[in-house]
Design an enzyme around this catalytic site. Structure first.
Site, PDB file in Angstrom:
ATOM      1  N   LYS A 154      77.309  72.263 -94.170  1.00  0.00           N
ATOM      2  CA  LYS A 154      76.814  72.234 -92.786  1.00  0.00           C
ATOM      3  C   LYS A 154      77.022  70.841 -92.178  1.00  0.00           C
ATOM      4  O   LYS A 154      76.895  69.831 -92.876  1.00  0.00           O
ATOM      5  CB  LYS A 154      75.319  72.569 -92.842  1.00  0.00           C
ATOM      6  CG  LYS A 154      74.666  72.795 -91.504  1.00  0.00           C
ATOM      7  CD  LYS A 154      73.196  73.124 -91.687  1.00  0.00           C
ATOM      8  CE  LYS A 154      72.409  72.560 -90.519  1.00  0.00           C
ATOM      9  NZ  LYS A 154      70.975  72.695 -90.633  1.00  0.00           N
ATOM     10  N   LYS A 205      64.463  67.571-100.814  1.00  0.00           N
ATOM     11  CA  LYS A 205      64.064  66.265-100.269  1.00  0.00           C
ATOM     12  C   LYS A 205      63.379  65.409-101.315  1.00  0.00           C
ATOM     13  O   LYS A 205      63.498  64.185-101.282  1.00  0.00           O
ATOM     14  CB  LYS A 205      63.146  66.453 -99.054  1.00  0.00           C
ATOM     15  CG  LYS A 205      63.899  66.870 -97.794  1.00  0.00           C
ATOM     16  CD  LYS A 205      63.105  66.534 -96.552  1.00  0.00           C
ATOM     17  CE  LYS A 205      63.844  66.958 -95.298  1.00  0.00           C
ATOM     18  NZ  LYS A 205      63.048  66.769 -94.080  1.00  0.00           N
ATOM     19  N   LYS A 255      73.891  64.927 -89.670  1.00  0.00           N
ATOM     20  CA  LYS A 255      73.992  63.509 -89.308  1.00  0.00           C
ATOM     21  C   LYS A 255      73.632  62.604 -90.461  1.00  0.00           C
ATOM     22  O   LYS A 255      73.843  61.408 -90.401  1.00  0.00           O
ATOM     23  CB  LYS A 255      73.138  63.205 -88.071  1.00  0.00           C
ATOM     24  CG  LYS A 255      71.653  63.395 -88.263  1.00  0.00           C
ATOM     25  CD  LYS A 255      70.911  63.314 -86.928  1.00  0.00           C
ATOM     26  CE  LYS A 255      69.589  64.047 -87.045  1.00  0.00           C
ATOM     27  NZ  LYS A 255      69.080  64.510 -85.767  1.00  0.00           N
TER      28      LYS A 255
END
Ligand code: TRP
Length: 334
Positions: free
Chosen positions: A198, A116, A201
């Site tokens: 994976k 991140k 969204k």
């Protein structure tokens, strides 16, 4: 006969937009199924959401929508405790105490932090770094026995276990050391566009994921475009045929059919028929969830009632644990 005490399960989901079919199959749908056998606590993790920038009005709306969606997916507030993280101040309070039992080095090793902070290089804030401590507090403040988590959260759960053990030995036994809850059929749903990844969204390609609130024609279109292979055979072989295998997993989760039955059903048929069948099974499963979601979201009084009750109950449990921790830490009491 005395009933055995049910084990306590806690899980959380961030309110950062509609859940994907992957969240549904891998997590949320199973949460509802645990309600009879466990004491379940489910939380919408809005505090965690602000580790990346959020528009306040959107966050507020998405939090409400996440609660409605969880209810629509079968979480029954008569059976489970459903609440919003920021409604229970003890999470933040415990997080501070636990941060003093967490080492800089161990937080530095968290792969999600590394990912991140690379992705949001202009906002590598301290909250992003201490995120796993807050998650540990979420779990430990209820003395949860079990935590259903996906592969991406395993390392955070491991950290929560270490912090609990460390606090327990530094002071005295205080926290239950939580175990991961491994679902029996823990299906991981992959991207429709790149089946090695994976389903997420946050994927730039909107055809890569199905959202729970997608309209039927969008669902059909996305499955029709799903990446497969050129051998034309519906056969389960995740390494060799990741796209087809992913669609088979989805179909199996929707219909309860096993892979052998699915292979037989589509033997000699093309991918076109197969993809349509997968899409239709998803559309059929999601139709009642979508209808329920719309109904619940429109019923403001009901939603508020559920959240007020959830917060009151969660606060009662969490405050008891927090005051024990404060005493052990040596904070003066009034
Ligand atoms: N970090 C989790 C996620 O992003 C959400 C979460 C927050 C959570 N607190 C939790 C999950 C406690 C399990 C237990 O998916």
């Amino acid at each position: 006969m005395e009933q055995e005490k049910k084990k306590r399960i806690l899980s959380g989901i961030q309110p950062t937009g509609t859940f994907t079919l992957g969240n549904y199959i891998g997590a949320v749908r199973n949460w509802g199924k645990l309600q009879d056998d466990y004491e379940c606590l489910y939380m919408v993790a809005d505090l965690h959401a602000i580790t990346v920038r959020q528009n306040p009005a959107d966050l507020r709306r998405m939090t409400r929508e996440a609660v409605a969606l969880l209810l629509a997916c079968g979480i029954d507030p008569e059976k489970s405790l459903l609440f919003v993280q920021s409604h229970v101040p003890a999470h933040s309070q415990l997080s501070w105490v636990l941060s003093c039992s967490t080492q800089f080095g161990e937080l530095s090793r968290m792969t999600q932090f590394k990912d991140k902070s690379a992705k949001h290089a202009d906002n590598v804030n301290a909250g992003l770094f201490t995120y796993p401590v807050l998650m540990a507090a979420d779990i430990l403040v209820y003395n949860a026995d079990l935590v259903p988590v996906g592969a991406d959260q395993k390392q955070h759960l491991e950290l929560a276990r270490n912090v609990a053990q460390r606090f327990n030995s530094q002071y005295s036994p205080t926290f239950t050391v939580p175990d991961p809850y491994i679902a029996k059929a823990g299906a991981k749903i992959m991207s429709l566009a790149e089946p090695e990844k994976k389903m997420s969204k946050s994927d730039e390609n909107a055809n890569a994921f199905i959202l729970l609130l997608d309209e039927p024609d969008a669902i059909l279109r996305k499955f029709k475009r799903a990446v497969t292979d050129s051998d034309g055979e519906v056969r389960y072989a995740p390494e060799e045929k990741p796209g087809v295998s992913n669609l088979m997993t989805i179909y199996s989760c929707m219909t309860g059919k096993d892979f052998a039955a699915i292979e037989a059903e589509f033997a000699g048929k093309g991918y076109g028929d197969f993809k349509t069948a997968v899409a239709e099974s998803v559309i059929a499963e999601l139709a009642p969830v979508q209808a329920e979601y719309k109904r619940i979201l429109a019923d403001k009084a009901y939603l508020e009632g559920v959240l007020k009750e959830g917060a009151a109950h969660a606060n009662a449990i969490a405050d008891r644990v927090l005051s024990k921790v404060y005493r052990k830490a040596g904070f003066m009491q009034l």
